[in-house]
Design a protein around this motif. Structure first.
Motif, PDB file in Angstrom:
ATOM      1  N   ASN A   1     -78.028   4.830 -22.051  1.00 15.08           N
ATOM      2  CA  ASN A   1     -76.567   5.237 -21.964  1.00 15.08           C
ATOM      3  C   ASN A   1     -75.627   4.040 -21.766  1.00 15.08           C
ATOM      4  OD1 ASN A   1     -76.621   8.268 -21.632  1.00 15.08           O
ATOM      5  ND2 ASN A   1     -78.428   7.723 -20.673  1.00 15.08           N
ATOM      6  N   SER A   2     -76.242   2.816 -22.007  1.00 18.05           N
ATOM      7  CA  SER A   2     -75.428   1.589 -22.104  1.00 18.05           C
ATOM      8  C   SER A   2     -74.565   1.446 -20.493  1.00 18.05           C
ATOM      9  CB  SER A   2     -74.534   1.670 -23.174  1.00 18.05           C
ATOM     10  OG  SER A   2     -75.100   1.659 -24.456  1.00 18.05           O
ATOM     11  N   ILE A   3     -75.401   1.789 -19.476  1.00 19.53           N
ATOM     12  CA  ILE A   3     -74.902   1.707 -18.314  1.00 19.53           C
ATOM     13  C   ILE A   3     -75.432   0.350 -17.640  1.00 19.53           C
ATOM     14  CG2 ILE A   3     -74.559   2.723 -16.000  1.00 19.53           C
ATOM     15  CD1 ILE A   3     -74.956   5.289 -17.362  1.00 19.53           C
ATOM     16  N   TYR A   4     -74.588  -0.268 -17.127  1.00 20.38           N
ATOM     17  CA  TYR A   4     -75.190  -1.795 -17.114  1.00 20.38           C
ATOM     18  C   TYR A   4     -75.105  -2.184 -15.432  1.00 20.38           C
ATOM     19  CZ  TYR A   4     -74.412  -2.450 -21.864  1.00 20.38           C
ATOM     20  OH  TYR A   4     -74.335  -2.013 -23.074  1.00 20.38           O
ATOM     21  N   PRO A   5     -75.930  -3.119 -14.870  1.00 18.26           N
ATOM     22  CA  PRO A   5     -76.086  -3.257 -13.311  1.00 18.26           C
ATOM     23  C   PRO A   5     -74.836  -3.744 -12.794  1.00 18.26           C
ATOM     24  CG  PRO A   5     -77.999  -4.134 -14.500  1.00 18.26           C
ATOM     25  CD  PRO A   5     -76.994  -3.847 -15.663  1.00 18.26           C
TER      26      PRO A   5
ATOM     27  N   LYS B   1     -78.722  -3.043  -8.949  1.00 17.50           N
ATOM     28  CA  LYS B   1     -77.905  -1.740  -8.280  1.00 17.50           C
ATOM     29  C   LYS B   1     -77.007  -1.427  -9.534  1.00 17.50           C
ATOM     30  CE  LYS B   1     -77.880  -3.917  -3.823  1.00 17.50           C
ATOM     31  NZ  LYS B   1     -77.192  -4.343  -2.858  1.00 17.50           N
ATOM     32  N   PHE B   2     -76.649  -0.311  -9.371  1.00 18.01           N
ATOM     33  CA  PHE B   2     -75.727   0.288 -10.462  1.00 18.01           C
ATOM     34  C   PHE B   2     -74.613   1.153  -9.564  1.00 18.01           C
ATOM     35  CE2 PHE B   2     -79.690  -0.081 -12.663  1.00 18.01           C
ATOM     36  CZ  PHE B   2     -79.256  -0.390 -13.990  1.00 18.01           C
TER      37      PHE B   2
ATOM     38  N   LEU C   1     -82.467   0.383  -7.576  1.00 17.42           N
ATOM     39  CA  LEU C   1     -83.843   0.201  -8.054  1.00 17.42           C
ATOM     40  C   LEU C   1     -84.605  -0.952  -7.303  1.00 17.42           C
ATOM     41  CD1 LEU C   1     -85.773   1.708  -9.822  1.00 17.42           C
ATOM     42  CD2 LEU C   1     -85.205   0.129 -11.838  1.00 17.42           C
ATOM     43  N   LYS C   2     -85.744  -0.586  -6.594  1.00 16.04           N
ATOM     44  CA  LYS C   2     -86.426  -1.492  -5.784  1.00 16.04           C
ATOM     45  C   LYS C   2     -87.854  -1.424  -6.451  1.00 16.04           C
ATOM     46  CE  LYS C   2     -83.544  -0.249  -2.018  1.00 16.04           C
ATOM     47  NZ  LYS C   2     -83.687   0.139  -0.381  1.00 16.04           N
TER      48      LYS C   2
ATOM     49  N   GLU D   1     -92.399   2.003  -6.970  1.00 17.56           N
ATOM     50  CA  GLU D   1     -90.776   1.542  -7.181  1.00 17.56           C
ATOM     51  C   GLU D   1     -90.220   2.698  -6.355  1.00 17.56           C
ATOM     52  OE1 GLU D   1     -89.994   2.228 -11.366  1.00 17.56           O
ATOM     53  OE2 GLU D   1     -88.826   3.783 -10.926  1.00 17.56           O
ATOM     54  N   ARG D   2     -89.109   2.160  -5.706  1.00 18.88           N
ATOM     55  CA  ARG D   2     -88.103   3.094  -5.073  1.00 18.88           C
ATOM     56  C   ARG D   2     -86.869   3.357  -5.639  1.00 18.88           C
ATOM     57  NH1 ARG D   2     -87.802   0.683   0.635  1.00 18.88           N
ATOM     58  NH2 ARG D   2     -86.381   2.345   0.999  1.00 18.88           N
TER      59      ARG D   2
END
Length: 292
Positions: free
Chosen positions: A243-247, A62-63, A225-226, A196-197
């Motif tokens: 973009n260096s975005i982490y969970p 998840k994000f 993301l599944k 994937e979903r």
């Protein structure tokens, strides 16, 4: 059904505003009108179209992202995913009732990092007026296993639901009480070829079972993301990595409980997410800035 190749998506969100103080906020827009316009450019699918991407046994990540990120994100993902359409709607409405023990054991197990843990909910799909009683089990391999059965308005009065809970959990439904009501809007994307979903949930709200307290955090959405197994070839995952975005460790159930029962439950493990929610909720704008 959209089956776009995803081996090396050329995706970039470097021109999106994610909090820079130097950015100039644009005028506010009606997000749903804007989202609907963008979603109309997607190929669509129905629930019956999903086979490999059904994912009742899955891994997920998840994000937590600012709401104004969503329109530009959708534009970037349009090539790689189709969108779920139900009764001509591409944004769906969900209502949940979560069940827990009187001691809130399911919440406590998650907070304390216990694996082999359960969550139980009755989910209503408001667009189709259908309901399911669902059991989610997070095993010690960090996989999510979901089972469910169709149910009536009141699952507690349904003998089939009592049998289902005993079968799945080895306990009686009478041991569980409604701990939380909640809802949100969802955009459900899928890539059947890569199994994937991607769900995008926003306009979340939480309420105690007796309706004595309600919270409506705003300014963000949850992207989940599944996949059958973790793959970094996912176009969404690549986009986040680039973009260096982490969970984020965001459990909708647990965060709802932390917001509703904040004076009576331990919330230490969720402090980072709770601070981020407060930051989003206090902000008037979460704009994006696109380069010309």
């Amino acid at each position: 059904m959209l089956n776009a190749p995803i081996d090396d998506p050329q995706l970039s969100l470097n021109n999106l505003w994610l909090g820079s103080k130097s950015a100039i906020p644009p005028q506010k827009v009606n997000h749903n009108d804007e989202l609907i316009e963008i979603l109309n450019g997607f190929h669509s699918h129905q629930l019956a179209d999903l086979d490999k991407a059904n994912l009742m046994d899955r891994v997920d990540v998840k994000f937590m992202l600012p709401m104004a990120f969503l329109p530009a994100l959708l534009k970037q993902l349009q090539t790689y995913y189709s969108v779920l359409e139900i009764n001509n709607n591409r944004i769906s409405e969900y209502y949940n009732q979560y069940f827990d023990t009187r001691n809130m054991d399911f919440y406590q197990h998650h907070h304390n990092g216990k694996l082999n843990r359960f969550k139980v909910r009755q989910r209503t799909y408001l667009d189709t007026d259908t309901r399911f009683l669902e059991v989610k089990f997070k095993n010690n391999r960090k996989r999510t296993l979901k089972t469910r059965i169709s149910c009536s308005d009141n699952a507690k009065s349904d003998d089939n639901c009592h049998h289902f809970i005993h079968q799945q959990m080895g306990t009686t439904f009478d041991n569980l009480v409604v701990s939380q009501q909640s809802g949100y809007q969802r955009i459900a994307l899928a890539n059947e070829a890569s199994a994937e979903r991607l769900t995008l949930d926003f306009n979340l709200w939480y309420q105690l079972a007796d309706a004595s307290k309600k919270v409506t955090p705003r300014g963000f959405f949850i992207a989940e993301l599944k996949q059958h197994k973790r793959s970094k070839l996912s176009p969404f995952f690549q986009l986040m990595s680039k973009n260096s975005i982490y969970p984020a460790a965001f459990s909708k159930y647990c965060i709802g409980c932390a917001l509703l029962y904040n004076n009576t439950l331990k919330t230490n493990q969720f402090k980072t997410v709770l601070r981020q929610i407060e930051k989003y909720s206090l902000s008037n704008h979460h704009p994006i800035q696109l380069s010309s």
